[in-house]
Motif scaffolding. Structure first.
Motif, mmCIF file in Angstrom:
data_model
loop_
_atom_site.group_PDB
_atom_site.id
_atom_site.type_symbol
_atom_site.label_atom_id
_atom_site.label_comp_id
_atom_site.label_asym_id
_atom_site.label_seq_id
_atom_site.Cartn_x
_atom_site.Cartn_y
_atom_site.Cartn_z
ATOM 1 N N UNK A 38 2.240 -2.976 -2.665
ATOM 2 C CA UNK A 38 1.628 -4.271 -2.980
ATOM 3 C C UNK A 38 1.402 -4.337 -4.486
ATOM 4 N N UNK A 39 2.122 -5.222 -5.145
ATOM 5 C CA UNK A 39 2.070 -5.367 -6.596
ATOM 6 C C UNK A 39 1.051 -6.416 -7.009
ATOM 7 N N UNK A 40 0.480 -6.253 -8.186
ATOM 8 C CA UNK A 40 -0.361 -7.272 -8.791
ATOM 9 C C UNK A 40 -1.823 -7.270 -8.379
ATOM 10 N N UNK A 41 -2.267 -6.303 -7.597
ATOM 11 C CA UNK A 41 -3.662 -6.288 -7.143
ATOM 12 C C UNK A 41 -4.408 -5.029 -7.574
ATOM 13 N N UNK A 75 1.359 -5.777 6.032
ATOM 14 C CA UNK A 75 0.713 -7.034 6.352
ATOM 15 C C UNK A 75 -0.519 -7.320 5.510
ATOM 16 N N UNK A 76 -1.132 -6.290 4.947
ATOM 17 C CA UNK A 76 -2.341 -6.486 4.141
ATOM 18 C C UNK A 76 -2.039 -7.173 2.820
ATOM 19 N N UNK A 77 -0.926 -6.851 2.207
ATOM 20 C CA UNK A 77 -0.595 -7.406 0.889
ATOM 21 C C UNK A 77 -0.544 -8.934 0.939
ATOM 22 N N UNK A 78 -0.010 -9.489 2.019
ATOM 23 C CA UNK A 78 0.075 -10.942 2.150
ATOM 24 C C UNK A 78 -1.294 -11.597 2.160
ATOM 25 N N UNK A 79 -2.319 -10.864 2.546
ATOM 26 C CA UNK A 79 -3.671 -11.415 2.643
ATOM 27 C C UNK A 79 -4.501 -11.203 1.377
ATOM 28 N N UNK A 82 -3.297 -12.675 -5.056
ATOM 29 C CA UNK A 82 -2.467 -12.156 -6.136
ATOM 30 C C UNK A 82 -1.481 -11.089 -5.698
ATOM 31 N N UNK A 83 -1.520 -10.707 -4.426
ATOM 32 C CA UNK A 83 -0.638 -9.660 -3.916
ATOM 33 C C UNK A 83 0.795 -10.125 -3.766
ATOM 34 N N UNK A 84 1.733 -9.266 -4.102
ATOM 35 C CA UNK A 84 3.160 -9.571 -3.981
ATOM 36 C C UNK A 84 3.889 -8.308 -3.542
ATOM 37 N N UNK A 85 4.935 -8.475 -2.740
ATOM 38 C CA UNK A 85 5.720 -7.325 -2.296
ATOM 39 C C UNK A 85 6.812 -6.959 -3.294
ATOM 40 N N UNK A 86 6.964 -7.741 -4.360
ATOM 41 C CA UNK A 86 7.942 -7.448 -5.391
ATOM 42 C C UNK A 86 7.257 -7.450 -6.749
ATOM 43 N N UNK A 87 7.768 -6.612 -7.655
ATOM 44 C CA UNK A 87 7.205 -6.592 -9.010
ATOM 45 C C UNK A 87 7.811 -7.749 -9.801
#
Length: 88
Positions: A38-41, A75-79, A82-87
């Motif tokens: 999880x990127x960005x958090x 599934x947590x990153x989507x919630x 600011x979370x993203x699965x890609x950098x």
């Protein structure tokens, strides 16, 4: 008063140890939990691995850096805000 604080501290420590042993005692259950980056958090100094600008884990100097990630349950990153699965 100090004896009661000691008893409470010992009880809490025991419960924490029991919980930790329960988590590590079931490796099959842990293996079943799918994880994702999880990127960005990430908070400063809490990144899990190297980034484009940093050579190792724990070296990011800014919060919410777009190329820094932590590993979280799927599934947590989507919630996360600011979370993203890609950098980026």
């Amino acid at each position: 008063m100090q004896k009661s604080n000691l008893a409470v501290t010992a009880a809490i420590t025991g419960l924490m140890a029991l919980g930790a042993s329960a988590l590590t005692a079931t490796p099959a259950a842990a293996a079943e939990t799918e994880m994702e980056k999880c990127y960005g958090v990430v908070k400063a100094g809490q990144n899990d691995c190297a980034t484009k600008a940093n050579s190792c884990a724990g070296t990011v100097k800014e919060d919410a850096k777009k190329d820094a990630f932590i590993v979280v349950p799927k599934g947590l990153c989507d919630r996360l805000a600011g979370g993203s699965k890609t950098s980026s």
